[in-house]
Design an enzyme around this catalytic site. Sequence first.
Site, PDB file in Angstrom:
ATOM      1  N   PRO A 145      32.022  91.994  14.138  1.00  0.00           N
ATOM      2  CA  PRO A 145      30.982  91.115  14.667  1.00  0.00           C
ATOM      3  C   PRO A 145      30.820  91.273  16.172  1.00  0.00           C
ATOM      4  CG  PRO A 145      32.977  89.867  14.201  1.00  0.00           C
ATOM      5  CD  PRO A 145      33.192  91.252  13.649  1.00  0.00           C
ATOM      6  N   ASP A 152      29.612  88.768  17.863  1.00  0.00           N
ATOM      7  CA  ASP A 152      29.524  87.378  18.327  1.00  0.00           C
ATOM      8  C   ASP A 152      30.231  87.173  19.661  1.00  0.00           C
ATOM      9  OD1 ASP A 152      28.556  87.370  15.798  1.00  0.00           O
ATOM     10  OD2 ASP A 152      29.762  85.706  15.062  1.00  0.00           O
ATOM     11  N   ASP A 156      43.812 102.272  15.428  1.00  0.00           N
ATOM     12  CA  ASP A 156      43.158 103.575  15.361  1.00  0.00           C
ATOM     13  C   ASP A 156      44.120 104.697  14.966  1.00  0.00           C
ATOM     14  OD1 ASP A 156      40.672 102.613  15.897  1.00  0.00           O
ATOM     15  OD2 ASP A 156      40.662 103.147  18.016  1.00  0.00           O
ATOM     16  N   CYS A 204      31.447 103.063  12.103  1.00  0.00           N
ATOM     17  CA  CYS A 204      32.258 103.250  10.900  1.00  0.00           C
ATOM     18  C   CYS A 204      32.335 101.963  10.090  1.00  0.00           C
ATOM     19  CB  CYS A 204      33.674 103.686  11.283  1.00  0.00           C
ATOM     20  SG  CYS A 204      33.743 105.286  12.113  1.00  0.00           S
TER      21      CYS A 204
END
Length: 327
Positions: free
Chosen positions: A32, A34, A214, A26
């Site tokens: 990221p 990372d 969420d 989404c």
Amino acid sequence: MPSSIFLMGPLLARFGEVILSKPGGCVIGQRPIDFHLRGMRALGADIREEHGYIQCTARRLAGTSITLDFPSVGATENMLMAAALADGETVIENAAREPEVEDLANYLIACGAKIEGAGRDTVVVRGCSRLSGTRYRIIPDRIVTGTIMLAAAATRGDVTLYGTCPEHLGAVIQKLRDSGVRVDVDRDIIRVRCEDTPNAVDFRTAPFPGFPTDLQAPFMAFLATARGTSVIHESVFEARFKHVDELLRMGADISVDLRTAIVRGVRQLSGATVKASDLRGGAALLVAALAAQGESEVEGVYHIDRGYQFIETQLSALGANVERIDV
């Protein structure tokens, strides 16, 4: 899907090499990887990124100590799975505390892993040579539970849910109660009753045990018809208000300033044709459509299907007039 990155840790630990396409998912802001890559490198992996692919190799992973810059759920879980088969001890500081992390750790422990502290800020994993099969029952999905609770409240309904984990939804339950919704909890049972127009409430999303990002969008849909003005601050993802434009099409009064949304409650939403652009935003449109006057069409339901299994069947069982149309 963003979930593809979760294959990195376990496959690397088991086979010594994994090649993955960079994950999608989404469009809700920067997500990221990372933290994942840094965790695998700390465990001794060599990682190369070329032409949209990530290649990880490691003859043998070795225990390490790492402090996450942010309590990332995905990075914590990836490191748990990789470290479970690494040599020596791994210490993860500033680890994510979400119930899903603790549940994954409990599953790995059932498979033979040695993990302590899951669900707390510091997790210690002592690597073992192999894991074995097991039987395990996963926890209920707290986001699905919360979405149905909000659908019940938004429609001024009365719904009882069984087989839940109320302790995983403490922040959501409290905000519903603050708005005037009656929420009764008894072990694994949650009953939601909303007989009158709820009151506006403010909240800020945060890692667990804070308010879950969420459920920000579905809660906004519920507040769209509350009495008064609500202020919502999204602190986890910077672009998680894409559902606002669609709610406006249904008559909501919402304005956005960077990471803050101002929701001014209206008397009634009206049915419209709207389009889901992401998973939780799509769930919010379903909540709004159930509460709206008239018929609504929600397009882009493939987004919703990524997080909800047969959602139309569940809602229909609760009295909703909803059907899926294949175009």
